[in-house]
Design an enzyme around this catalytic site. Structure first.
Site, mmCIF file in Angstrom:
data_model
loop_
_atom_site.group_PDB
_atom_site.id
_atom_site.type_symbol
_atom_site.label_atom_id
_atom_site.label_comp_id
_atom_site.label_asym_id
_atom_site.label_seq_id
_atom_site.Cartn_x
_atom_site.Cartn_y
_atom_site.Cartn_z
ATOM 1 N N TYR A 124 -22.151 -77.148 -20.041
ATOM 2 C CA TYR A 124 -22.099 -76.375 -21.277
ATOM 3 C C TYR A 124 -23.425 -76.483 -22.047
ATOM 4 O O TYR A 124 -23.937 -75.481 -22.546
ATOM 5 C CB TYR A 124 -20.921 -76.835 -22.155
ATOM 6 C CG TYR A 124 -20.568 -75.817 -23.222
ATOM 7 C CD1 TYR A 124 -19.505 -74.925 -23.050
ATOM 8 C CD2 TYR A 124 -21.305 -75.724 -24.392
ATOM 9 C CE1 TYR A 124 -19.203 -73.970 -24.015
ATOM 10 C CE2 TYR A 124 -21.013 -74.777 -25.365
ATOM 11 C CZ TYR A 124 -19.958 -73.918 -25.175
ATOM 12 O OH TYR A 124 -19.666 -72.971 -26.131
ATOM 13 N N LYS A 140 -22.959 -68.490 -21.392
ATOM 14 C CA LYS A 140 -24.159 -68.665 -20.558
ATOM 15 C C LYS A 140 -25.091 -67.458 -20.489
ATOM 16 O O LYS A 140 -26.265 -67.595 -20.130
ATOM 17 C CB LYS A 140 -23.740 -69.019 -19.114
ATOM 18 C CG LYS A 140 -23.183 -70.407 -18.977
ATOM 19 C CD LYS A 140 -24.299 -71.442 -18.957
ATOM 20 C CE LYS A 140 -23.841 -72.826 -19.297
ATOM 21 N NZ LYS A 140 -24.137 -73.281 -20.627
ATOM 22 N N HIS A 162 -24.428 -78.109 -33.087
ATOM 23 C CA HIS A 162 -23.066 -78.570 -32.800
ATOM 24 C C HIS A 162 -23.127 -79.653 -31.730
ATOM 25 O O HIS A 162 -23.682 -79.438 -30.664
ATOM 26 C CB HIS A 162 -22.202 -77.410 -32.297
ATOM 27 C CG HIS A 162 -21.779 -76.466 -33.384
ATOM 28 N ND1 HIS A 162 -20.633 -75.704 -33.295
ATOM 29 C CD2 HIS A 162 -22.338 -76.181 -34.578
ATOM 30 C CE1 HIS A 162 -20.511 -74.977 -34.403
ATOM 31 N NE2 HIS A 162 -21.533 -75.244 -35.187
ATOM 32 N N TYR A 175 -11.904 -73.796 -28.218
ATOM 33 C CA TYR A 175 -11.486 -72.968 -27.073
ATOM 34 C C TYR A 175 -10.008 -73.285 -26.831
ATOM 35 O O TYR A 175 -9.679 -74.437 -26.525
ATOM 36 C CB TYR A 175 -12.256 -73.347 -25.818
ATOM 37 C CG TYR A 175 -13.685 -72.855 -25.755
ATOM 38 C CD1 TYR A 175 -14.728 -73.576 -26.321
ATOM 39 C CD2 TYR A 175 -13.992 -71.664 -25.087
ATOM 40 C CE1 TYR A 175 -16.048 -73.125 -26.234
ATOM 41 C CE2 TYR A 175 -15.308 -71.211 -24.998
ATOM 42 C CZ TYR A 175 -16.324 -71.943 -25.571
ATOM 43 O OH TYR A 175 -17.623 -71.502 -25.490
ATOM 44 N N PRO A 195 -17.928 -64.303 -20.573
ATOM 45 C CA PRO A 195 -18.545 -65.009 -21.705
ATOM 46 C C PRO A 195 -17.996 -66.412 -21.989
ATOM 47 O O PRO A 195 -18.570 -67.117 -22.826
ATOM 48 C CB PRO A 195 -18.265 -64.074 -22.891
ATOM 49 C CG PRO A 195 -17.112 -63.241 -22.489
ATOM 50 C CD PRO A 195 -17.173 -63.113 -21.000
HETATM 51 P P1 FAD Z 1 -29.396 -57.017 -23.055
HETATM 52 O O1 FAD Z 1 -29.174 -57.838 -24.257
HETATM 53 O O2 FAD Z 1 -28.308 -56.133 -22.573
HETATM 54 O O3 FAD Z 1 -30.711 -56.164 -23.325
HETATM 55 C C1 FAD Z 1 -31.095 -55.086 -22.510
HETATM 56 C C2 FAD Z 1 -31.838 -54.067 -23.357
HETATM 57 O O4 FAD Z 1 -32.298 -53.019 -22.534
HETATM 58 C C3 FAD Z 1 -30.929 -53.437 -24.409
HETATM 59 O O5 FAD Z 1 -31.533 -53.528 -25.677
HETATM 60 C C4 FAD Z 1 -30.767 -52.009 -23.919
HETATM 61 O O6 FAD Z 1 -30.608 -51.096 -24.991
HETATM 62 C C5 FAD Z 1 -32.075 -51.796 -23.178
HETATM 63 N N1 FAD Z 1 -32.026 -50.741 -22.157
HETATM 64 C C6 FAD Z 1 -31.016 -50.425 -21.313
HETATM 65 N N2 FAD Z 1 -31.352 -49.395 -20.530
HETATM 66 C C7 FAD Z 1 -32.609 -49.054 -20.872
HETATM 67 C C8 FAD Z 1 -33.503 -48.040 -20.417
HETATM 68 N N3 FAD Z 1 -33.145 -47.201 -19.442
HETATM 69 N N4 FAD Z 1 -34.708 -47.948 -21.003
HETATM 70 C C9 FAD Z 1 -35.074 -48.800 -21.994
HETATM 71 N N5 FAD Z 1 -34.280 -49.787 -22.456
HETATM 72 C C10 FAD Z 1 -33.059 -49.900 -21.903
HETATM 73 N N6 FAD Z 1 -24.260 -65.157 -23.800
HETATM 74 C C11 FAD Z 1 -24.503 -66.446 -24.164
HETATM 75 O O7 FAD Z 1 -25.452 -67.045 -23.641
HETATM 76 N N7 FAD Z 1 -23.748 -67.112 -25.101
HETATM 77 C C12 FAD Z 1 -22.706 -66.506 -25.704
HETATM 78 O O8 FAD Z 1 -22.097 -67.119 -26.593
HETATM 79 C C13 FAD Z 1 -22.384 -65.151 -25.321
HETATM 80 N N8 FAD Z 1 -21.365 -64.487 -25.894
HETATM 81 C C14 FAD Z 1 -21.224 -63.139 -25.660
HETATM 82 C C15 FAD Z 1 -20.248 -62.479 -26.365
HETATM 83 C C16 FAD Z 1 -20.096 -61.107 -26.182
HETATM 84 C C17 FAD Z 1 -19.027 -60.395 -26.977
HETATM 85 C C18 FAD Z 1 -20.952 -60.387 -25.273
HETATM 86 C C19 FAD Z 1 -20.818 -58.882 -25.080
HETATM 87 C C20 FAD Z 1 -21.915 -61.053 -24.555
HETATM 88 C C21 FAD Z 1 -22.057 -62.439 -24.740
HETATM 89 N N9 FAD Z 1 -23.053 -63.137 -24.069
HETATM 90 C C22 FAD Z 1 -23.228 -64.468 -24.364
HETATM 91 C C23 FAD Z 1 -23.930 -62.479 -23.108
HETATM 92 C C24 FAD Z 1 -25.256 -62.059 -23.716
HETATM 93 O O9 FAD Z 1 -25.066 -61.258 -24.845
HETATM 94 C C25 FAD Z 1 -26.097 -61.310 -22.673
HETATM 95 O O10 FAD Z 1 -26.119 -62.054 -21.482
HETATM 96 C C26 FAD Z 1 -27.529 -61.054 -23.151
HETATM 97 O O11 FAD Z 1 -27.553 -60.009 -24.100
HETATM 98 C C27 FAD Z 1 -28.464 -60.678 -21.997
HETATM 99 O O12 FAD Z 1 -29.740 -60.350 -22.475
HETATM 100 P P2 FAD Z 1 -30.630 -59.288 -21.727
HETATM 101 O O13 FAD Z 1 -31.884 -59.180 -22.511
HETATM 102 O O14 FAD Z 1 -30.684 -59.602 -20.290
HETATM 103 O O15 FAD Z 1 -29.787 -57.916 -21.807
HETATM 104 C C1 DHB Z 2 -19.377 -67.331 -28.798
HETATM 105 C C2 DHB Z 2 -19.323 -66.549 -27.673
HETATM 106 C C3 DHB Z 2 -18.958 -67.119 -26.473
HETATM 107 O O1 DHB Z 2 -18.921 -66.379 -25.358
HETATM 108 C C4 DHB Z 2 -18.646 -68.466 -26.392
HETATM 109 O O2 DHB Z 2 -18.284 -68.993 -25.205
HETATM 110 C C5 DHB Z 2 -18.715 -69.252 -27.531
HETATM 111 C C6 DHB Z 2 -19.082 -68.676 -28.738
HETATM 112 C C7 DHB Z 2 -19.779 -66.716 -30.091
HETATM 113 O O3 DHB Z 2 -19.977 -65.486 -30.097
HETATM 114 O O4 DHB Z 2 -19.876 -67.419 -31.090
#
Ligand code: FAD
Ligand code: DHB
Length: 390
Positions: free
Chosen positions: A384, A296, A72, A200, A292
């Site tokens: 962004y 980021k 995009h 947005y 979100p």
């Molecule tokens: P997580 O993905 O939370 O992974 C942590 C892992 O550790 C999980 O699999 C969990 O099950 C495991 N775990 C937890 N406790 C334990 C334990 N005690 N023992 C073993 N394993 C354990 N970010 C973006 O950059 N762009 C976006 O567009 C965006 N949109 C989002 C939309 C939504 C609806 C949501 C909820 C989040 C969004 N985010 C976005 C944020 C993004 O999803 C998270 O920042 C990302 O998942 C972080 O990755 P992580 O590996 O740090 O944590």
């Molecule tokens: C999506 C999630 C976001 O938080 C965002 O800022 C843009 C797109 C997505 O899930 O597609």
């Protein structure tokens, strides 16, 4: 059992770290409390910064991303019934890629499997010990047996609700936090995206976001109350609200289709400092959460583990700890800039319901300014698409 780096959590942070360490010839064990299916099906982020895409490609896990990811070159900001395009490529030379987080995770799990190195799902009772010694340990149960993993280092990649951060003794970490008085209700719908780029929108009734996952699947979000009850949102009500907030004066609106998945996401800004305690390093959501709106979270998780893998590789190669000792400080500079941007996007695009209409008018003026000033639009665009990792 012994390993060089014990990794708790198989989200994007833990799996990406495992892959980069593997490329450096460093061994690791990844422990995940959920099942493989759960981790792969968890619908979350969708926007990858160019730096994240580049790193996946360089790390040998970008083949499907290069094929199926949707590049995009801009997004739209919508208010008062009209869309205004922010041209990322024109303003910064960089683009973003829309590719589901669950696809990233799937690709990383497949890559891990191909290395033959250990990745254990459905482990129970994970705890970390002897953090201030030279051999920190992880204890867990798997297949009905107790295990102890002796490590050189532990990476806490276990997300916001994980056990690594709370295992650091009281008084070591300082937490900075802001909880927002609203949440996002998100759906995945079987409907062709009605626009090639994200929209947005700030509407009188609140924020709405149009996004996508594939040429046949649309992803949509709408601002709702922080304690919203999903039961009160049958599909017809969700569509009515989305169309109200996203329909433009030129006739544009999202396509409607069967709802495949829905959920509510709370909104929080959170940082702990420092992101390390002796030989335990926190990365990704374990150390910080962003609301979100700026897309980021996943990208920050990836930039943290890139810096961590460099520090670890440098330490194994040279015996020196200087890069590792700087891990927290190096991450936090970028983390705080992403916090600022995410807070700013959130504040600009959500209705703040304190009954005073001043903020809404100010937000409209801000959107008008952003979309009419090249300088302001460039600032949004460069944040962004992602600030440099170092
Ligand atoms: P997580 O993905 O939370 O992974 C942590 C892992 O550790 C999980 O699999 C969990 O099950 C495991 N775990 C937890 N406790 C334990 C334990 N005690 N023992 C073993 N394993 C354990 N970010 C973006 O950059 N762009 C976006 O567009 C965006 N949109 C989002 C939309 C939504 C609806 C949501 C909820 C989040 C969004 N985010 C976005 C944020 C993004 O999803 C998270 O920042 C990302 O998942 C972080 O990755 P992580 O590996 O740090 O944590
Ligand atoms: C999506 C999630 C976001 O938080 C965002 O800022 C843009 C797109 C997505 O899930 O597609």
């Amino acid at each position: 059992m012994r390993t060089q780096v014990g990794i708790v959590g198989a989200g994007p942070a833990g799996l990406m770290l495992a892959q980069i360490l593997h490329l450096h010839g460093i061994d690791s064990v990844v422990l995940e409390c959920r099942s493989r299916e759960y981790v792969i099906e968890r619908v979350r982020a969708g926007v990858l910064e160019q730096g994240t895409v580049d790193l996946m490609i360089q790390s040998g896990v970008g083949e499907r991303l290069a094929r199926e990811g949707m590049r995009h070159e801009g997004v739209h900001l919508a208010f008062l019934g009209a869309r205004h395009r922010v041209d990322f490529v024109g303003l910064t030379g960089k683009a973003i890629t829309v590719y589901g987080q669950n696809e990233v995770v799937k690709d990383l799990i497949d890559a891990r499997r191909a290395t033959g190195r250990p990745l254990h799902f459905e482990v129970e009772g994970v705890s970390v010990h002897a953090l201030d010694s030279n051999t920190p340990r992880i204890r867990y149960q798997s297949g009905g047996q107790e295990h102890e993993l002796v490590c050189d280092f532990i990476a806490g990649c276990d997300g916001f609700h994980g056990i690594c951060r709370p295992s650091i003794p009281a008084g070591v970490l300082t937490a900075y936090e802001r909880v927002y008085p609203f949440a996002w209700l998100g759906i995945l719908a079987q409907a062709a995206p009605a626009s090639e780029e994200l929209v947005y929108a700030l509407h009188e009734r609140g924020f709405a976001l149009f996004s996508m996952r594939s040429p046949r699947v649309t992803r949509l979000y709408l601002q709702c109350a922080a304690d919203e009850d999903l039961e009160k949102w049958p599909d017809e009500r969700i569509w009515e609200e989305l169309i109200t907030r996203l329909a433009m004066r030129d006739g544009w609106k999202p396509n409607v289709g069967p709802v495949l998945q829905k959920g509510i996401t709370g909104m929080r800004s959170f940082v702990v400092e420092p992101m390390q305690y002796y030989r335990l390093f926190l990365a990704g959501d374990a150390a910080h959460i962003v609301p979100p709106t700026g897309a980021k979270g996943l990208n920050l998780a990836v930039s943290d583990v890139l810096l961590l893998s460099r520090g670890l590789a440098h330490s194994y190669q040279s015996g020196r700890r200087d890069l590792l000792d700087r891990y927290s400080a190096d991450c936090l500079r970028r983390v705080w800039k992403a916090q600022r941007f995410s807070w700013w996007m959130t504040s600009m695009l959500h209705r703040q319901d304190d009954g005073n209409p001043f903020d809404y008018r100010r937000q409209l003026a801000e959107l008008d300014y952003i979309t009419s000033s090249r300088a302001a639009m460039t600032s949004l665009a460069e944040n962004y698409v992602g600030l440099p990792i170092d």
